[in-house]
Structures are given as structure tokens and as C-alpha cells.
Design an enzyme around this catalytic site. Structure first.
Site, PDB file in Angstrom:
ATOM      1  N   LYS A   9      40.438  33.361 -18.648  1.00  0.00           N
ATOM      2  CA  LYS A   9      41.798  32.933 -18.261  1.00  0.00           C
ATOM      3  C   LYS A   9      42.102  31.557 -18.887  1.00  0.00           C
ATOM      4  CE  LYS A   9      41.357  35.955 -14.341  1.00  0.00           C
ATOM      5  NZ  LYS A   9      41.786  36.347 -13.024  1.00  0.00           N
ATOM      6  N   HIS A  93      47.232  42.661 -18.394  1.00  0.00           N
ATOM      7  CA  HIS A  93      46.627  42.031 -17.205  1.00  0.00           C
ATOM      8  C   HIS A  93      47.697  41.778 -16.137  1.00  0.00           C
ATOM      9  CE1 HIS A  93      44.485  39.280 -14.612  1.00  0.00           C
ATOM     10  NE2 HIS A  93      43.374  39.757 -15.158  1.00  0.00           N
ATOM     11  N   GLU A 151      41.923  47.876 -12.535  1.00  0.00           N
ATOM     12  CA  GLU A 151      41.883  46.543 -11.928  1.00  0.00           C
ATOM     13  C   GLU A 151      43.030  46.399 -10.925  1.00  0.00           C
ATOM     14  OE1 GLU A 151      40.350  42.547 -13.500  1.00  0.00           O
ATOM     15  OE2 GLU A 151      42.469  42.582 -14.045  1.00  0.00           O
ATOM     16  N   SER A 196      36.942  40.707  -8.708  1.00  0.00           N
ATOM     17  CA  SER A 196      35.877  40.082  -7.895  1.00  0.00           C
ATOM     18  C   SER A 196      34.485  40.632  -8.184  1.00  0.00           C
ATOM     19  CB  SER A 196      36.184  40.220  -6.398  1.00  0.00           C
ATOM     20  OG  SER A 196      37.361  39.511  -6.081  1.00  0.00           O
ATOM     21  N   GLY A 217      36.305  37.855 -14.168  1.00  0.00           N
ATOM     22  CA  GLY A 217      37.022  36.588 -14.277  1.00  0.00           C
ATOM     23  C   GLY A 217      36.167  35.440 -13.792  1.00  0.00           C
TER      24      GLY A 217
HETATM   25  P1  PGA Z   1      38.082  38.002 -10.999  1.00  0.00           P
HETATM   26  O1  PGA Z   1      39.152  38.238 -12.152  1.00  0.00           O
HETATM   27  O2  PGA Z   1      36.769  38.557 -11.488  1.00  0.00           O
HETATM   28  O3  PGA Z   1      38.052  36.500 -10.817  1.00  0.00           O
HETATM   29  O4  PGA Z   1      38.564  38.720  -9.798  1.00  0.00           O
HETATM   30  C1  PGA Z   1      39.173  39.431 -12.869  1.00  0.00           C
HETATM   31  C2  PGA Z   1      40.389  39.467 -13.762  1.00  0.00           C
HETATM   32  O5  PGA Z   1      41.431  38.922 -13.370  1.00  0.00           O
HETATM   33  O6  PGA Z   1      40.333  40.027 -14.858  1.00  0.00           O
END
Ligand code: PGA
Length: 236
Positions: A9, A93, A151, A196, A217
């Protein structure tokens, strides 16, 4: 083959930190087999990270535009990314939908342009209905460039708190996406899980949910945790 995608990100804030983290990841995954790791940093770091790429470590971008070149202020073309040494791009995304109003039609156009520039597309969607909407009118040959990700936006960690989907419910969605992809492209397309994922729950998503890997992420920002997560994925 399993795919573990690090979605950094808008992190980190300096080139030095990005280089150190990528070096640590490259060293930590050195002997691991049957797993492809893709680091997706912010655009400005891509070029300086190309020396770290190797057989099981590639670079990906977090977005790309649907036009090849021209007067599109602030946008980055897929060919420009390919020419930098980028092999992958994340498209669709949910944070781009939420904050920038990206629609399924826009994501579909980006998918076609990225595939034309020989980028592999890590295509996120919430469910098979949204995936079908993005794929509307997309040519069959795009299938060979595609890696899909289930996702659900509720599962994405914010503030480091885990809200992961249960592997059983993830399995239902992943199976239905697989079926749609097979019907659309006449080929088996990898489907990953995102939301997550960390070193403690990755196995459930691979073994119980049947995912071909994960989009990670928060847990990808700590190289030590990320490497143990990749190790879990490669044990299979
Ligand atoms: P996260 O993000 O693993 O922090 O939940 C995943 C993503 O947004 O691709």
C-alpha cells in the site's frame, strides 16, 4: 505453484526502508520452493528494487491505467511498468473503489491493457458477481495473464486488527470464482485469498479454503513475519 503477494500500500516512506525490507525478504525466502513471492511497493520504489528480483521473487505495481500512453496526468501505463522490470500488477483493489470511485468497468479496461503489455494481473473482487461484472466482454486470451483474488473488503485489516474471513466461507467463494473463471476462459486460473492473512492463519486458507496463495497487506510490512508466512505456504 503458490503465490504470496505483498501489498505494501502507501508504505514505507523512504527508498532506504523499502530496499532493506526487500533485501531481508529476498534472503528469508532463498531456499523456499514452489512459491512465487511478489513484492508490490509504491510506484517510486519499483526501479530501485529491481536488483533484488530472482527466480522466486518478482515485483508488482499496485495499479496501472488502461491507456498505453498520452495526456493522462498522474497515471502510469502498463507498458511503462513492464519496461521498468515489473512482472505483476494488482487491479481492482477495494481501497481504489472506496477512495477513488474505481468501477468494475474501469477495472475491466485496465485488465485488458495490462494483459496486452504482458503483465500478470492480480485481480481483486468481493465475490463472483463482481468478478463476472469485471470480466464482461474480456477476451479469452486474457485468462493466461490472470490470477484472481477473493478479497472481501470487511476482512481487510485496518489498524492492524484481524478480521479474517473463515476458511469455510472463503472456500465457498473461492470455489464459485474458480467455476466462473473456468467457464469464462476454459482453463484453470489460480484463485488467492486476501484479508487479514498472517503467519498464523495462512495454512487455513491454503488447506481448508483451497486458495492458491494469498494477498497480504499489513503482515507483509514486517519482513520477519512475512518470511514465516511464506515458509508456511511453501511447506505444502
Ligand atoms: P490486509 O490487507 O492483509 O492488511 O488485510 C490486504 C489487502 O488489502 O490487500
Amino acid at each position: 505453484m503458490r503465490y504470496i503477494i505483498a501489498n505494501w500500500k502507501m508504505n514505507p516512506q523512504s527508498m532506504g526502508e523499502a530496499e532493506t525490507a526487500t533485501r531481508q525478504i529476498a534472503e528469508g525466502i532463498e531456499d523456499l520452493k514452489e512459491v512465487e513471492v511478489v513484492v508490490c511497493p509504491p510506484f517510486p520504489f519499483l526501479q530501485s528494487l529491481t536488483p533484488f528480483t530472482k527466480a522466486n521473487l518478482s515485483l508488482g505495481a499496485q495499479n496501472a491505467f488502461w491507456e498505453g500512453e498520452g495526456a493522462f496526468t498522474g497515471e502510469v501505463s502498463p507498458l511503462l511498468l513492464k519496461n521498468l522490470g515489473c512482472e505483476y500488477v494488482i487491479l481492482g483493489h477495494s481501497e481504489r473503489k472506496k477512495y477513488l470511485g474505481e468501477t468494475s468497468e474501469m477495472t475491466g479496461k485496465k485488465l485488458v491493457a495490462a494483459a496486452k503489455s504482458q503483465l500478470r494481473v492480480i485481480l481483486c473482487s468481493e465475490n463472483s458477481e463482481e468478478l463476472a461484472e469485471i470480466l464482461k466482454g474480456v477476451d479469452k486470451q486474457v485468462g493466461s495473464s490472470l490470477i484472481a483474488v477473493y478479497e472481501p473488503s470487511f476482512a481487510i485489516s485496518s489498524s492492524g486488527k484481524s478480521n479474517a474471513e473463515s476458511p469455510a466461507r472463503a472456500r465457498e467463494q473461492i470455489d464459485s470464482m474458480r467455476k466462473l473463471l473456468e467457464e469464462t476462459f476454459g482453463a484453470a486460473i489460480p484463485v488467492l485469498y486476501g484479508g487479514s492473512v498472517d503467519a498464523t492463519n495462512i495454512k487455513g486458507f491454503l488447506d481448508e479454503a483451497g486458495a492458491d496463495g494469498a494477498l497480504v497487506g499489513h503482515a507483509s510490512l514486517d519482513p520477519a513475519e512475512f518470511c514465516s508466512l511464506v515458509k508456511e505456504a511453501s511447506l505444502r
